[in-house]
Design an enzyme around this catalytic site. Structure first.
Site, PDB file in Angstrom:
ATOM      1  N   HIS A 122      19.497  17.085 -14.052  1.00 31.71           N
ATOM      2  CA  HIS A 122      18.726  16.168 -14.108  1.00 31.71           C
ATOM      3  C   HIS A 122      17.490  16.343 -14.768  1.00 31.71           C
ATOM      4  CE1 HIS A 122      16.164  18.146 -10.045  1.00 31.71           C
ATOM      5  NE2 HIS A 122      15.223  17.793 -11.152  1.00 31.71           N
ATOM      6  N   ASP A 152      24.319  16.406  -8.095  1.00 37.37           N
ATOM      7  CA  ASP A 152      23.195  17.275  -9.501  1.00 37.37           C
ATOM      8  C   ASP A 152      22.899  18.935  -9.502  1.00 37.37           C
ATOM      9  OD1 ASP A 152      20.609  16.530 -11.147  1.00 37.37           O
ATOM     10  OD2 ASP A 152      19.552  17.076  -8.917  1.00 37.37           O
ATOM     11  N   SER A 227      12.740  22.351  -9.928  1.00 31.70           N
ATOM     12  CA  SER A 227      13.329  21.883  -9.806  1.00 31.70           C
ATOM     13  C   SER A 227      14.639  23.128 -10.586  1.00 31.70           C
ATOM     14  CB  SER A 227      14.382  21.090 -10.366  1.00 31.70           C
ATOM     15  OG  SER A 227      13.445  19.503 -10.024  1.00 31.70           O
TER      16      SER A 227
END
Length: 386
Positions: A122, A152, A227
């Site tokens: 993402h 992901d 992230s």
């Protein structure tokens, strides 16, 4: 005699009064001031730093050079894209999209001297340009090697003069709840930041973030921008890739963060570097949990496993002889107790490989030969026949 006593008593009264006045207004006249030593004894013989405080500096110094900032230029997402993306929904919910292009901010981890970088899908999804900034100040363009939306994860590659700092992998299977961990990344683009916490839980699933979920939960502060960064143990070894936080507003950390275990991340890394994609095994069934009521209804002699509700025609399960009502107890020698475990175990098998699946049919245990099929990539919103 009387006159002498009178003089004595008056003198005593005057002396006591004088003492009282002096002790009140100038007490230092009555007491010797303490001497100040030119050098305190403790300063000369102070114990070493490690003896007076516990520090994670060694772990941070070992891991931090290999953690990078990832900047991905991408067009602004539409509300439709936010609604369709489980990760965006999880973080942002209903929000009016920006109308101008944006720069996605995230983190990554250099995992090989060849310049391969692990990050989250993402972070780079839809990017038209990706740049990586190293902790030593170097800045370079990055090439997207491959992505795996079902976990992901994404792999980038950078080309810089050697040597490149590389993180050392740990073993996620050895983690225990309560272990101390550090989260390293680039939150809010303020620069590399290290936070500490513990492992809060292991094996978190059903978060709706990806198809294959087996998250490490930690209370180490993880914020937007973290992230793709590193979750490391007290020896500075990589144990997870920080992926998401729980937040009602999409803002700062609430002490609930999630990381992909390093073992799973490296499996995806190997597949993307070797083949440019991840191939997973497929069985071809719709499954459900078993409970005491199911055990009584089907007269089962086992109390654990995965109930087969439907078998797809011409699927690997059908060719192996599975039937609706069977309970799968083992695949390739691994015990399965939930539909999620069955998905993960089968997905880890190589397509077209041969294995054995153990089932309970009524009171009869069976072992059936299985040729694993090829799973087609799916989004988390699609039905997941296994």
């Amino acid at each position: 005699m009387r006159q002498t006593w009178l003089i004595f008593s008056q003198a005593t009264t005057v002396a006591l009064a004088g003492y009282f006045v002096v002790s009140t207004l100038k007490p230092e006249w009555l007491h010797e001031a303490p001497r100040v030593l030119p050098t305190l004894p403790a300063a000369a013989g102070a114990p070493p730093r490690a003896a007076v405080q516990f520090s994670f500096a060694a772990a941070a110094q070992a891991a931090s050079p290999a953690v990078v900032a990832v900047l991905a230029n991408k067009p602004a997402p539409s509300q439709r894209e936010i609604d369709a993306d489980p990760w965006l929904r999880f973080h942002f919910g209903k929000r009016p999209p920006q109308q101008r292009p944006q720069t996605g901010l995230g983190s990554g981890v250099i995992v090989s001297p060849d310049g391969y970088v692990l990050t989250n899908n993402h972070v780079v999804s839809g990017a038209t340009e990706i740049r990586v900034q190293l902790a030593d100040g170097r800045d370079t363009a990055a090439r997207l090697v491959g992505t795996d939306p079902e976990t992901d994860l994404a792999v980038l590659r950078i080309t810089l003069p050697p040597p490149l700092p590389v993180i050392h992998p740990g073993k996620a299977g050895e983690l225990q709840v309560g272990d101390v961990v550090l989260a390293i990344g680039n939150p809010f683009n303020v620069g590399q930041t290290v936070t500490s916490g513990i492992i809060s839980a292991l094996g978190r699933t059903q978060l709706g973030l990806s198809t294959f979920e087996n998250f490490i939960q930690t209370d180490a502060a993880i914020n937007p921008g973290n992230s793709g960064g590193a979750l490391v143990d007290v020896q500075g070894r990589l144990v997870g890739i920080n992926t998401a936080i729980y937040s009602r507003t999409g803002g700062g950390s609430l002490g609930i963060g999630f990381a992909i275990p390093v073992d799973s991340a490296y499996q995806v890394l190997e597949a993307l570097v070797k083949d440019g994609k991840v191939s997973r095994g497929w069985l071809g069934v719709i499954t459900g949990d078993i409970n005491p009521e199911v055990v009584d209804t089907l007269k089962l002699s086992v109390d654990h496993g995965v109930l087969v509700k439907e078998v797809f025609k011409a699927s690997p399960a059908a060719k192996a002889g599975l039937e609706a009502g069977d309970v799968v107890t083992e695949v390739a020698g691994q015990t399965v107790r939930t539909p999620r475990e069955l998905v993960n175990v089968v997905a880890a098998l190589k397509p077209e490989s041969q294995t054995v699946i153990a089932v309970q049919r009524g009171k009869s245990p069976l072992k059936l030969p299985l040729q694993v099929g090829l799973r087609q990539p799916q989004t988390t919103d699609e039905a997941q026949p296994e």
